[in-house]
Design a protein around this motif. Structure first.
Motif, PDB file in Angstrom:
ATOM      1  N   VAL A 179       0.854  -1.183   0.000  1.00 54.63           N
ATOM      2  CA  VAL A 179       0.000   0.000   0.000  1.00 54.63           C
ATOM      3  C   VAL A 179       0.895   1.240   0.000  1.00 54.63           C
ATOM      4  O   VAL A 179       1.415   1.653   1.028  1.00 54.63           O
ATOM      5  N   ARG A 180       1.084   1.846  -1.184  1.00 56.19           N
ATOM      6  CA  ARG A 180       2.035   2.949  -1.330  1.00 56.19           C
ATOM      7  C   ARG A 180       1.737   4.156  -0.440  1.00 56.19           C
ATOM      8  O   ARG A 180       2.655   4.701   0.163  1.00 56.19           O
ATOM      9  N   PRO A 181       0.500   4.630  -0.345  1.00 58.18           N
ATOM     10  CA  PRO A 181       0.255   5.795   0.522  1.00 58.18           C
ATOM     11  C   PRO A 181       0.603   5.498   1.988  1.00 58.18           C
ATOM     12  O   PRO A 181       1.093   6.368   2.697  1.00 58.18           O
ATOM     13  N   VAL A 182       0.364   4.260   2.410  1.00 60.19           N
ATOM     14  CA  VAL A 182       0.699   3.876   3.784  1.00 60.19           C
ATOM     15  C   VAL A 182       2.210   3.897   3.974  1.00 60.19           C
ATOM     16  O   VAL A 182       2.719   4.383   4.992  1.00 60.19           O
ATOM     17  N   ARG A 183       2.940   3.394   2.989  1.00 62.84           N
ATOM     18  CA  ARG A 183       4.407   3.381   3.087  1.00 62.84           C
ATOM     19  C   ARG A 183       4.951   4.812   3.170  1.00 62.84           C
ATOM     20  O   ARG A 183       5.793   5.103   4.004  1.00 62.84           O
ATOM     21  N   SER A 184       4.467   5.689   2.326  1.00 63.02           N
ATOM     22  CA  SER A 184       4.943   7.075   2.357  1.00 63.02           C
ATOM     23  C   SER A 184       4.605   7.736   3.686  1.00 63.02           C
ATOM     24  O   SER A 184       5.457   8.389   4.298  1.00 63.02           O
ATOM     25  N   ALA A 185       3.370   7.575   4.128  1.00 64.62           N
ATOM     26  CA  ALA A 185       2.960   8.170   5.402  1.00 64.62           C
ATOM     27  C   ALA A 185       3.769   7.585   6.558  1.00 64.62           C
ATOM     28  O   ALA A 185       4.185   8.315   7.466  1.00 64.62           O
ATOM     29  N   GLY A 186       3.995   6.280   6.541  1.00 59.68           N
ATOM     30  CA  GLY A 186       4.777   5.641   7.591  1.00 59.68           C
ATOM     31  C   GLY A 186       6.203   6.147   7.636  1.00 59.68           C
ATOM     32  O   GLY A 186       6.744   6.444   8.705  1.00 59.68           O
ATOM     33  N   LEU A 187       6.819   6.264   6.472  1.00 55.75           N
ATOM     34  CA  LEU A 187       8.201   6.761   6.410  1.00 55.75           C
ATOM     35  C   LEU A 187       8.299   8.213   6.879  1.00 55.75           C
ATOM     36  O   LEU A 187       9.241   8.581   7.591  1.00 55.75           O
ATOM     37  N   ILE A 188       7.321   9.018   6.524  1.00 53.60           N
ATOM     38  CA  ILE A 188       7.316  10.410   6.974  1.00 53.60           C
ATOM     39  C   ILE A 188       7.105  10.475   8.486  1.00 53.60           C
ATOM     40  O   ILE A 188       7.790  11.247   9.183  1.00 53.60           O
ATOM     41  N   LEU A 189       6.208   9.667   9.015  1.00 54.96           N
ATOM     42  CA  LEU A 189       5.987   9.630  10.468  1.00 54.96           C
ATOM     43  C   LEU A 189       7.248   9.153  11.191  1.00 54.96           C
ATOM     44  O   LEU A 189       7.612   9.699  12.241  1.00 54.96           O
ATOM     45  N   ILE A 190       7.921   8.169  10.648  1.00 55.79           N
ATOM     46  CA  ILE A 190       9.174   7.689  11.239  1.00 55.79           C
ATOM     47  C   ILE A 190      10.214   8.813  11.246  1.00 55.79           C
ATOM     48  O   ILE A 190      10.931   8.999  12.239  1.00 55.79           O
ATOM     49  N   MET A 191      10.285   9.574  10.161  1.00 58.49           N
ATOM     50  CA  MET A 191      11.232  10.685  10.104  1.00 58.49           C
ATOM     51  C   MET A 191      10.909  11.717  11.184  1.00 58.49           C
ATOM     52  O   MET A 191      11.808  12.192  11.890  1.00 58.49           O
ATOM     53  N   VAL A 192       9.641  12.036  11.350  1.00 58.40           N
ATOM     54  CA  VAL A 192       9.227  13.000  12.373  1.00 58.40           C
ATOM     55  C   VAL A 192       9.557  12.460  13.778  1.00 58.40           C
ATOM     56  O   VAL A 192      10.082  13.199  14.626  1.00 58.40           O
ATOM     57  N   LEU A 193       9.257  11.193  14.017  1.00 59.17           N
ATOM     58  CA  LEU A 193       9.580  10.594  15.313  1.00 59.17           C
ATOM     59  C   LEU A 193      11.092  10.559  15.542  1.00 59.17           C
ATOM     60  O   LEU A 193      11.566  10.785  16.666  1.00 59.17           O
TER      61      LEU A 193
END
Length: 163
Positions: free
Chosen positions: A65-79
């Motif tokens: 699920v590409r949108p989930v992957r992008s959102a997850g990676l961005i959230l990981i970067m923020v964390l």
């Protein structure tokens, strides 16, 4: 090349997942086997690593699920950046305080009641100035933590760009 472009995000997520869990495991070994007592900022960083591991693990599992992957990676970067900020604050400010009472970390841990939910992981047993005395290969633990948070943030940024 070792890392194929299309597989890099999944490999980065796996590495971030395992590195985050390894960081918490290392902290727990240091605490329970070697008597390294954590302060509120140390414990808060454990929580950030666990959040990163949870997001990375879920994002890794939902790889199709590409949108989930992008959102997850961005959230990981923020964390990861939040973890860097926590480690930097601990090193520059909190380590010089006689008490960590009423700092952001102390208030957050109290509000979430983590010490009662899982005391072997989230119990605060030292002040920030006491925790500052602990070293691993000459560096304070919060610097090691901060370096790993930087690596996580950079890996997630690279993975987002490689998508």
């Amino acid at each position: 090349m070792f890392l194929q472009r299309s597989k890099f995000p999944a490999q980065a997520l796996a590495a971030i997942f395992f590195a985050s869990l390894a960081a918490v495991a290392a902290a727990l070994v240091a605490q329970h086997a070697f008597g390294v007592k954590p302060c509120p900022w140390c414990v808060m960083q454990r929580g950030v690593f666990l959040l990163i591991a949870a997001v990375a693990g879920l994002t890794w599992v939902l790889k199709g699920v590409r949108p989930v992957r992008s959102a997850g990676l961005i959230l990981i970067m923020v964390l990861g950046l939040a973890g860097v900020a926590a480690a930097a604050f601990q090193h520059q400010v909190a380590s010089k305080l006689a008490s960590c009472d009423m700092t952001l970390a102390d208030r957050l841990l109290s509000a979430l009641d983590l010490e009662n939910l899982l005391p072997s992981v989230f119990m605060v047993t030292a002040s920030c100035s006491e925790a500052a005395a602990y070293r691993l290969i000459g560096l304070p633990y919060e610097l090691w933590s901060g370096l790993l948070f930087v690596a996580i943030a950079v890996a997630s940024l690279v993975a987002v760009k490689k998508r």
